[in-house]
Design an enzyme around this catalytic site. Sequence first.
Site, PDB file in Angstrom:
ATOM      1  N   HIS A  23     -11.644  16.517  -4.018  1.00  0.00           N
ATOM      2  CA  HIS A  23     -12.071  15.550  -4.951  1.00  0.00           C
ATOM      3  C   HIS A  23     -13.448  15.814  -5.316  1.00  0.00           C
ATOM      4  O   HIS A  23     -14.430  15.239  -4.675  1.00  0.00           O
ATOM      5  CB  HIS A  23     -11.667  14.142  -4.546  1.00  0.00           C
ATOM      6  CG  HIS A  23     -10.473  13.811  -4.090  1.00  0.00           C
ATOM      7  ND1 HIS A  23     -10.112  14.115  -2.926  1.00  0.00           N
ATOM      8  CD2 HIS A  23      -9.388  13.016  -5.036  1.00  0.00           C
ATOM      9  CE1 HIS A  23      -8.641  13.833  -2.825  1.00  0.00           C
ATOM     10  NE2 HIS A  23      -8.462  12.852  -3.871  1.00  0.00           N
TER      11      HIS A  23
ATOM     12  N   HIS B 174     -11.278  14.068 -10.815  1.00  0.00           N
ATOM     13  CA  HIS B 174     -11.052  13.178  -9.565  1.00  0.00           C
ATOM     14  C   HIS B 174     -10.367  13.912  -8.342  1.00  0.00           C
ATOM     15  O   HIS B 174     -10.941  13.850  -7.379  1.00  0.00           O
ATOM     16  CB  HIS B 174     -10.043  11.998  -9.979  1.00  0.00           C
ATOM     17  CG  HIS B 174      -9.639  11.465  -8.776  1.00  0.00           C
ATOM     18  ND1 HIS B 174     -10.196  10.452  -7.910  1.00  0.00           N
ATOM     19  CD2 HIS B 174      -8.353  11.605  -8.150  1.00  0.00           C
ATOM     20  CE1 HIS B 174      -9.616  10.026  -7.119  1.00  0.00           C
ATOM     21  NE2 HIS B 174      -8.616  10.684  -6.932  1.00  0.00           N
TER      22      HIS B 174
ATOM     23  N   GLU C  50      -6.244 -12.377   6.002  1.00  0.00           N
ATOM     24  CA  GLU C  50      -5.772 -11.742   7.137  1.00  0.00           C
ATOM     25  C   GLU C  50      -6.089 -10.350   6.923  1.00  0.00           C
ATOM     26  O   GLU C  50      -6.490  -9.801   8.024  1.00  0.00           O
ATOM     27  CB  GLU C  50      -4.213 -11.967   7.402  1.00  0.00           C
ATOM     28  CG  GLU C  50      -3.772 -13.255   7.600  1.00  0.00           C
ATOM     29  CD  GLU C  50      -3.692 -14.140   6.443  1.00  0.00           C
ATOM     30  OE1 GLU C  50      -3.701 -13.564   5.246  1.00  0.00           O
ATOM     31  OE2 GLU C  50      -2.896 -15.128   6.507  1.00  0.00           O
TER      32      GLU C  50
ATOM     33  N   PHE D   3       2.367 -12.738   9.819  1.00  0.00           N
ATOM     34  CA  PHE D   3       1.282 -12.277   8.930  1.00  0.00           C
ATOM     35  C   PHE D   3       0.862 -11.115   9.237  1.00  0.00           C
ATOM     36  O   PHE D   3      -0.237 -10.594   8.305  1.00  0.00           O
ATOM     37  CB  PHE D   3       0.487 -13.727   8.396  1.00  0.00           C
ATOM     38  CG  PHE D   3       1.224 -14.573   7.892  1.00  0.00           C
ATOM     39  CD1 PHE D   3       1.998 -14.371   6.816  1.00  0.00           C
ATOM     40  CD2 PHE D   3       0.928 -15.960   8.363  1.00  0.00           C
ATOM     41  CE1 PHE D   3       2.967 -15.515   6.323  1.00  0.00           C
ATOM     42  CE2 PHE D   3       1.416 -16.940   7.834  1.00  0.00           C
ATOM     43  CZ  PHE D   3       2.449 -16.926   6.702  1.00  0.00           C
TER      44      PHE D   3
ATOM     45  N   HIS E  75       8.329 -17.464   7.937  1.00  0.00           N
ATOM     46  CA  HIS E  75       7.528 -17.521   8.893  1.00  0.00           C
ATOM     47  C   HIS E  75       7.862 -16.939  10.351  1.00  0.00           C
ATOM     48  O   HIS E  75       7.254 -16.864  11.402  1.00  0.00           O
ATOM     49  CB  HIS E  75       6.948 -19.138   9.074  1.00  0.00           C
ATOM     50  CG  HIS E  75       6.286 -19.519   8.328  1.00  0.00           C
ATOM     51  ND1 HIS E  75       6.275 -19.426   6.846  1.00  0.00           N
ATOM     52  CD2 HIS E  75       4.819 -20.097   8.505  1.00  0.00           C
ATOM     53  CE1 HIS E  75       5.396 -20.131   6.201  1.00  0.00           C
ATOM     54  NE2 HIS E  75       4.503 -20.585   7.026  1.00  0.00           N
TER      55      HIS E  75
HETATM   56  C1  LIG Z   1      -4.830   1.904  -1.052  1.00  0.00           C
HETATM   57  C2  LIG Z   1      -4.841   3.275  -1.842  1.00  0.00           C
HETATM   58  N1  LIG Z   1      -3.848   3.437  -2.726  1.00  0.00           N
HETATM   59  C3  LIG Z   1      -4.190   4.464  -3.577  1.00  0.00           C
HETATM   60  C4  LIG Z   1      -4.801   5.429  -3.089  1.00  0.00           C
HETATM   61  C5  LIG Z   1      -4.595   6.909  -3.952  1.00  0.00           C
HETATM   62  N2  LIG Z   1      -6.072   7.054  -4.664  1.00  0.00           N
HETATM   63  C6  LIG Z   1      -7.038   7.762  -4.346  1.00  0.00           C
HETATM   64  S1  LIG Z   1      -8.127   7.752  -5.385  1.00  0.00           S
HETATM   65  C7  LIG Z   1      -7.667   6.629  -6.429  1.00  0.00           C
HETATM   66  C8  LIG Z   1      -8.312   6.009  -7.363  1.00  0.00           C
HETATM   67  C9  LIG Z   1      -9.242   6.698  -7.928  1.00  0.00           C
HETATM   68  O1  LIG Z   1     -10.101   5.904  -8.644  1.00  0.00           O
HETATM   69  P1  LIG Z   1     -11.513   5.216  -8.106  1.00  0.00           P
HETATM   70  O2  LIG Z   1     -11.464   4.819  -6.859  1.00  0.00           O
HETATM   71  O3  LIG Z   1     -12.120   4.924  -9.334  1.00  0.00           O
HETATM   72  O4  LIG Z   1     -12.248   6.769  -7.841  1.00  0.00           O
HETATM   73  P2  LIG Z   1     -12.721   7.777  -8.736  1.00  0.00           P
HETATM   74  O5  LIG Z   1     -11.626   8.779  -9.325  1.00  0.00           O
HETATM   75  O6  LIG Z   1     -13.567   7.237  -9.660  1.00  0.00           O
HETATM   76  O7  LIG Z   1     -13.707   8.714  -7.794  1.00  0.00           O
HETATM   77  C10 LIG Z   1      -6.312   6.204  -5.870  1.00  0.00           C
HETATM   78  C11 LIG Z   1      -5.315   5.339  -6.649  1.00  0.00           C
HETATM   79  C12 LIG Z   1      -5.582   5.534  -1.985  1.00  0.00           C
HETATM   80  N3  LIG Z   1      -6.417   6.406  -1.771  1.00  0.00           N
HETATM   81  N4  LIG Z   1      -5.475   4.124  -1.435  1.00  0.00           N
END
Ligand SMILES: Cc1ncc(C[n+]2csc(CCOP(=O)(O)OP(=O)(O)O)c2C)c(N)n1
Length: 678
Positions: free
Chosen positions: A50, A281, A428, A454, A490
């Site tokens: 990334h 990204h 939680e 939970f 629960h």
């Molecule tokens: C809980 C979770 N859901 C999905 C992902 C997959 N994922 C990685 S980065 C991202 C979103 C990217 O957007 P942002 O957080 O704004 O990062 P940027 O592209 O701006 O670096 C997702 C959905 C993850 N890492 N964690």
Amino acid sequence: MAGPDALTIDNPVLARQAEILARPPTQAWQMANAIRALAIDAVEAAKSGHPGMPMGMADVATALWSRFHKFDAADPKWPDRDRFVLSAGHGSMLLYALLYLTGHDGMGIAEIRRFRQLHSPAAGHPEFGEHPAIETTTGPLGQGISTAVGMAIAERELAARFGRSLVDHRTWVLASDGDLMEGVSHEAAALAGHLCLSRLTVMYDDNHISIDGDTALSYSDDVLKRFSAYGWAAKRIDGHDPQEINAALSFAVRSKKPTIIACRTIIGLGAPTKAGTAATHGSPLGAQEAAAAKAALGWHEEPFTVPDDLLERWRAIGSRGATARRAWLKRLAHSGMRAEFERVMAGRLPDNWHEAVATLKQEIAETKPRMATRQSSQKALDVLVPATPELVGGSADLTGSNLTFVKAMGTVGAGNFAGRYIHFGVREHGMAAAANGMAVHGGLIPYTGTFFVFTDYMRPAIRIGAIMRAHVIHVLTHDSIGLGEDGPTHQPIEHLASLRAMPHLHVYRPADAMETAECWELAIRRTDGPSLLVLTRQALPTMRTDIAENRCARGGYVLAEADGPRQATLVATGSEVAIAMAARESLTGDGVRVAVVSLPCWELFSQQDEAYRATVLGGVPRIGIEAAGRFGWERWLGNDGVFIGMSGFGASAPYEDLYKHFGITPEAVAAAVHRRLG
Ligand SMILES: Cc1ncc(C[n+]2csc(CCOP(=O)(O)OP(=O)(O)O)c2C)c(N)n1
Ligand SMILES: [Mg+2]
């Protein structure tokens, strides 16, 4: 086709980029470009990763590490260092570049070149334990910022005990859109605001981009208003303007509240056609775009090369904290609290903690109380809390049900961290993440509390704790249909199986007061992963009076041997052990010789040698009894075993009626044994 100029004119982000790139290059700009170039190169070499986030946040990171973040690369475990959390873990190259540039051992250019390869500390996402300067594992969005809240709590707790001369540090977080969209960050941020954690600062990468594209597709929160409403100080800045960044960081340092700085950035800054888009990204820029990006940034080095003068400047930052660290070491050397401070930071238990547990066991053996294991757990806390000052706990608004509070603790509140009990509120997930943060910060052993069902709301944080092998204890009461009237929503059914499936966890389900004391003892002692204490609401008889050995330590053991050669083995956990014992009694009356095995911790039992397990389980038909789903029981019962438990969700009724209704009774067990033995 439109050339770059036409693109720029049509596209406000690229127009802004052109304006930023046209600024006269400063030292800070060149230093930030070293981060950008390393991120570009490492991702190109790995053919995955990334680059966008490190390229976008390089200016912010440079300002933060150059002037504000307190650390000394020579000792990444210096206890009074600031904690830096890259919550947007996908931007891991930002962290690795910073560690390399500032001269951390174990993160050389060779490691950067091996980004995302097997055994490289520069893993796809930052992994706690892979390098000492990686403060926590991140990657699942929302976890990092929430873990950081726990770190900030730990700092306050320890400062309250050891004073400012030993504990005086901050927690810095880089968070992305995704971090702030995730629910857990909302819980944690609300708690941070409530507790007024003024030493917590979030630098928010406000780049308006996530994977699907423009965040406007799904995100219209006014983030700063939202955080202001939580009780945070909030500011918006140009994330590429060093003056604005420095001013905002100074503001954060002065702030009496936790602070969020929305840094308006361009993801992938420098990439001529891809900057400002989701294309940067999570994929390599590609050779052409990468080369063009470097040219646009004014970076003319070979891949993985940082010019000496620039590297020197970065290295100077790496040792910027050396003076402060030496002064701190002197203060520690002269502190009357040195031994205790070093003890808790090293995670060593106090010398005499064990005596308290021994006394408790003696008392249980003498009084044989009939009580719920949640109550037995409170009895254990009664002795453990005074004996282990590092124990800090709380509950997600179920204190009276979880019985997690004992008087000696005192309560934590904004400006009052002398207490050891945290009312986490109904949060939680945030609670579990914060507990991870306290544990990896060091100096505390955190425990949480909620209903067992939970854990579904905590699971992602339990998992991060398990990956990190964090010393966290989760107190989980109301563990089965035995909770009664509250009904199927629960009543956990699948939770034991699903948590037993998670690596590094110990799931303890004690059967009586003695086993509860033993399981608490094991959970306190265990330093290589989280422990779950799964406890009943309903009262149970004390079955054990022997105290010479912690029998739960082997995970399972013969609680009652058969009168004569065994014909069957009843294997049970928790509240069902008493049912097995009653069945054994009636079977003995019928002339059937059965043993009862208590199996409070499957993970520990599976670590015993084969011979021990075979002796315990016996080479005779086995009957498993647990008021939960069958999934996983084959492991102990074999293919011809019998299981007595739940086959679907529970129901609402007094618990005695439920046990009868679902056929989990001594009579049902005895009948099953008769049938099985034919
Ligand atoms: C809980 C979770 N859901 C999905 C992902 C997959 N994922 C990685 S980065 C991202 C979103 C990217 O957007 P942002 O957080 O704004 O990062 P940027 O592209 O701006 O670096 C997702 C959905 C993850 N890492 N964690
Ligand atoms: Mg984003």
